[in-house]
Design a protein around this motif. Structure first.
Motif, PDB file in Angstrom:
ATOM      1  N   LEU B 170     -18.995   7.734 -12.195  1.00  0.00           N
ATOM      2  CA  LEU B 170     -19.598   6.854 -11.647  1.00  0.00           C
ATOM      3  C   LEU B 170     -20.516   6.014 -12.598  1.00  0.00           C
ATOM      4  N   GLY B 171     -20.701   4.571 -12.011  1.00  0.00           N
ATOM      5  CA  GLY B 171     -21.638   3.618 -12.722  1.00  0.00           C
ATOM      6  C   GLY B 171     -21.582   2.286 -11.887  1.00  0.00           C
ATOM      7  N   TYR B 172     -22.625   1.283 -12.264  1.00  0.00           N
ATOM      8  CA  TYR B 172     -22.820   0.350 -11.347  1.00  0.00           C
ATOM      9  C   TYR B 172     -21.582  -0.737 -11.869  1.00  0.00           C
ATOM     10  N   TYR B 173     -21.359  -1.551 -11.218  1.00  0.00           N
ATOM     11  CA  TYR B 173     -20.023  -2.613 -11.626  1.00  0.00           C
ATOM     12  C   TYR B 173     -20.789  -3.421 -12.690  1.00  0.00           C
ATOM     13  N   PRO B 174     -20.309  -3.833 -13.718  1.00  0.00           N
ATOM     14  CA  PRO B 174     -20.598  -5.024 -14.782  1.00  0.00           C
ATOM     15  C   PRO B 174     -20.638  -6.251 -13.927  1.00  0.00           C
ATOM     16  N   GLU B 175     -21.655  -7.110 -14.221  1.00  0.00           N
ATOM     17  CA  GLU B 175     -21.830  -8.425 -13.691  1.00  0.00           C
ATOM     18  C   GLU B 175     -20.292  -9.234 -13.647  1.00  0.00           C
ATOM     19  N   GLY B 176     -20.227  -9.702 -12.389  1.00  0.00           N
ATOM     20  CA  GLY B 176     -19.017 -10.574 -12.287  1.00  0.00           C
ATOM     21  C   GLY B 176     -17.761  -9.864 -12.164  1.00  0.00           C
ATOM     22  N   TYR B 177     -17.827  -8.584 -12.133  1.00  0.00           N
ATOM     23  CA  TYR B 177     -16.545  -7.758 -12.560  1.00  0.00           C
ATOM     24  C   TYR B 177     -15.639  -7.684 -11.107  1.00  0.00           C
ATOM     25  N   SER B 178     -14.599  -7.991 -10.976  1.00  0.00           N
ATOM     26  CA  SER B 178     -13.675  -7.657 -10.008  1.00  0.00           C
ATOM     27  C   SER B 178     -12.275  -7.602 -10.702  1.00  0.00           C
ATOM     28  N   LEU B 179     -11.529  -6.592  -9.825  1.00  0.00           N
ATOM     29  CA  LEU B 179     -10.182  -6.405 -10.130  1.00  0.00           C
ATOM     30  C   LEU B 179      -9.393  -6.541  -8.794  1.00  0.00           C
ATOM     31  N   PRO B 180      -8.237  -7.157  -8.918  1.00  0.00           N
ATOM     32  CA  PRO B 180      -7.455  -7.001  -7.472  1.00  0.00           C
ATOM     33  C   PRO B 180      -7.007  -5.803  -7.010  1.00  0.00           C
ATOM     34  N   PRO B 181      -7.011  -5.305  -5.874  1.00  0.00           N
ATOM     35  CA  PRO B 181      -6.470  -3.955  -5.460  1.00  0.00           C
ATOM     36  C   PRO B 181      -5.023  -3.903  -5.802  1.00  0.00           C
ATOM     37  N   ARG B 182      -4.607  -2.452  -6.314  1.00  0.00           N
ATOM     38  CA  ARG B 182      -3.253  -2.244  -6.901  1.00  0.00           C
ATOM     39  C   ARG B 182      -2.272  -2.483  -5.744  1.00  0.00           C
ATOM     40  N   GLU B 183      -1.126  -2.667  -6.188  1.00  0.00           N
ATOM     41  CA  GLU B 183       0.057  -2.807  -5.182  1.00  0.00           C
ATOM     42  C   GLU B 183       0.361  -1.325  -4.752  1.00  0.00           C
ATOM     43  N   ARG B 184       0.191  -1.049  -3.569  1.00  0.00           N
ATOM     44  CA  ARG B 184       0.962   0.268  -2.994  1.00  0.00           C
ATOM     45  C   ARG B 184       2.357   0.116  -2.581  1.00  0.00           C
ATOM     46  N   PHE B 185       2.861   1.349  -2.164  1.00  0.00           N
ATOM     47  CA  PHE B 185       4.409   1.342  -1.951  1.00  0.00           C
ATOM     48  C   PHE B 185       4.247   0.591  -0.498  1.00  0.00           C
ATOM     49  N   ASN B 186       5.406   0.172   0.084  1.00  0.00           N
ATOM     50  CA  ASN B 186       5.533  -0.505   1.229  1.00  0.00           C
ATOM     51  C   ASN B 186       5.252   0.660   2.391  1.00  0.00           C
ATOM     52  N   LYS B 187       4.528   0.223   3.486  1.00  0.00           N
ATOM     53  CA  LYS B 187       4.072   1.316   4.536  1.00  0.00           C
ATOM     54  C   LYS B 187       5.291   2.085   5.053  1.00  0.00           C
ATOM     55  N   LYS B 188       6.169   1.439   5.112  1.00  0.00           N
ATOM     56  CA  LYS B 188       7.474   1.841   5.610  1.00  0.00           C
ATOM     57  C   LYS B 188       7.909   3.306   5.058  1.00  0.00           C
ATOM     58  N   TYR B 189       7.655   3.397   3.757  1.00  0.00           N
ATOM     59  CA  TYR B 189       7.993   4.693   2.905  1.00  0.00           C
ATOM     60  C   TYR B 189       7.177   5.599   3.035  1.00  0.00           C
ATOM     61  N   ILE B 190       6.021   5.442   3.419  1.00  0.00           N
ATOM     62  CA  ILE B 190       4.643   6.335   3.599  1.00  0.00           C
ATOM     63  C   ILE B 190       4.446   6.770   4.848  1.00  0.00           C
ATOM     64  N   VAL B 191       4.482   5.835   5.736  1.00  0.00           N
ATOM     65  CA  VAL B 191       4.342   6.188   7.093  1.00  0.00           C
ATOM     66  C   VAL B 191       5.445   6.568   8.194  1.00  0.00           C
ATOM     67  N   PHE B 192       5.174   7.548   8.593  1.00  0.00           N
ATOM     68  CA  PHE B 192       6.531   7.744   9.892  1.00  0.00           C
ATOM     69  C   PHE B 192       6.035   8.060  11.084  1.00  0.00           C
ATOM     70  N   ASN B 193       7.011   7.818  12.085  1.00  0.00           N
ATOM     71  CA  ASN B 193       6.499   8.106  13.568  1.00  0.00           C
ATOM     72  C   ASN B 193       7.405   9.450  13.745  1.00  0.00           C
ATOM     73  N   GLU B 194       6.612  10.283  14.431  1.00  0.00           N
ATOM     74  CA  GLU B 194       7.106  11.602  14.992  1.00  0.00           C
ATOM     75  C   GLU B 194       7.549  12.575  14.298  1.00  0.00           C
ATOM     76  N   LYS B 195       8.659  12.112  13.056  1.00  0.00           N
ATOM     77  CA  LYS B 195       9.092  13.124  12.469  1.00  0.00           C
ATOM     78  C   LYS B 195       9.196  12.466  10.925  1.00  0.00           C
ATOM     79  N   TYR B 196       9.578  13.245   9.973  1.00  0.00           N
ATOM     80  CA  TYR B 196       9.723  12.723   8.504  1.00  0.00           C
ATOM     81  C   TYR B 196      11.129  11.803   8.595  1.00  0.00           C
ATOM     82  N   GLN B 197      10.903  10.902   7.766  1.00  0.00           N
ATOM     83  CA  GLN B 197      12.513   9.871   7.527  1.00  0.00           C
ATOM     84  C   GLN B 197      12.583  10.371   6.225  1.00  0.00           C
TER      85      GLN B 197
END
Lengths: 262, 262
Positions: B170-197
């Motif tokens: 843990l630590g405070y952010y350095p001044e002016g620091y920002s990083l873009p969020p990292r790319e995640r897998f497409n939701k369709k491969y992570i989230v399923f309806n009712e059953k696993y696909q």
């Protein structure tokens, strides 16, 4: 105190839901928040199954230690420790052949994979909990989803390296509903500086005194104090033994052994 | 979009901290938020160790797979799956004698206890992460704390049923620091309806294409594609094998066997 700290501080488990469905927009916010959770090496070794089907929820209300309110939650989210997709990716890209050529072992997902995937699935689940809370949707974790591994595997068509490690019941708060936060152990017994402090005998008595006060003299366990009661209805209960059995079976599968030798 | 969803959406791991200590007030907010996290049966089977000592952080930067930035974090929080306090409470209240009298087994903490405690520790950790983020403090999880169990046990004086399952820098952010969020897998491969696909072969290619694009032809693993590289530097790396060994040792201890027979 900002509103995030406020929401975290006030959140309690909700087992009683307003009789309305969760909007797609709200569910999407919850899911997207889960997927933004930190994950080791950005691997996302988990899957989330959205359950709205009443029949499935009814089954879960039985397989998860007979908790009828599960069937009444508008949405149930299943969080699955999942290395199947990574294994499929490796196999498709001939990692086994590569290992043979380079004198290495190609191993099954291991105990480390299982723990990392379990942790990442729960970290994602807690993001879902907080996001939900911020839009008026309460939640309740169901750890009992780790019982009856084989039944849940069959219900949800789970492949070999997918183990449900957490479940969330979700629903809007009933109008005017509020519960006071539950009492927690005193911080001095949970949080230590620099090193672990084994809690001394007299402090154990102090730590647990709010539970000891709940002891009922006439109880079906023949217990003489609350600790004996608690051991009977929780740690040594049938559902705990089933959870042990179920998890042992999963550990047997996620064993890190050579793929080619099995 | 409320500010909670916004904070969750923007959070990335911070490994580069402003050069100032975390105030006691801020650390207290983080710890209190962790302790408000949901916990199975309100048991709180975890402990949190606050580490500010530079020597300890230096050691951790080596035992946790050589990550020098750990030594530079103003505060490190260790999250420990901990059944020791409950076992001590049981023993103090003669649960063993009660079991003998009533023809039951008095058992050690088990695989189920280990998983529930691990999950609750990480749920608490994620509350800490979000609370911290809301007051300008960034964080980075270190899963490598599950390696070298024996070394960490000795450093932190851990009793038998306490296993460090997660760590936060843990630590405070350095001044002016920002990083873009990292790319995640497409939701369709992570989230399923009712059953696993199960993700189909051609979809695996699509799911992992942003990683496949990172493949470097000349690599020290002699790998022909990114999957082979990834298996080499991650799943089959020395630190993964050490994590397997370490966790196997812990599972050997948390085995649910009869206390009196060992």
């Amino acid at each position: 105190m900002n509103n995030i700290i406020d929401i975290i501080g006030k959140r309690t488990s909700l087992r009683n839901y307003a009789d309305k469905t969760i909007t797609d927009e709200h569910l999407d916010i919850i899911i997207e928040s889960a997927m933004r959770a930190p994950t080791a090496g950005n691997m996302m070794p988990y899957s989330i199954i959205i359950i709205r089907d009443n029949k499935t929820k009814e089954i879960l209300s039985h397989t998860c230690d007979e908790q009828p309110f599960i069937a009444k939650a508008p949405v149930v989210l299943l969080f699955i420790a999942d290395y199947q997709k990574w294994m499929d990716y490796y196999v498709l890209n001939k990692v086994e052949e590569f290992c043979v050529e380079n004198g290495r072992e190609f191993t099954r997902p291991s105990e480390a994979s299982l723990f990392l995937a379990t942790e990442d699935a729960l970290i994602a689940a807690q993001n879902a909990v907080i996001a939900a809370e911020s839009i008026g949707i309460g939640s309740c974790y169901i750890g009992d989803i780790m019982e009856h591994y084989e039944k849940h595997r069959d219900i949800f068509d789970l492949p070999e390296f997918a183990f449900p490690v957490g479940m969330l019941c979700l629903g809007y708060y009933p109008e005017g509903y509020s519960l006071p936060p539950r009492e927690r152990f005193n911080k001095k017994y949970i949080v230590f500086n620099e090193k672990y402090q084994r809690v001394a005998e007299e402090d154990i008595k102090d730590m647990f005194k709010h539970l000891d006060n709940k002891f009922v003299d006439t109880n079906k366990y023949n217990a003489k104090n609350y600790a004996q009661m608690h051991y009977s209805f929780k740690t040594n209960a049938d559902f705990s033994k089933e959870m042990d059995r179920s998890i042992r079976e999963v550990i047997r599968i996620w064993n890190g052994k050579n793929m080619t030798s099995i």
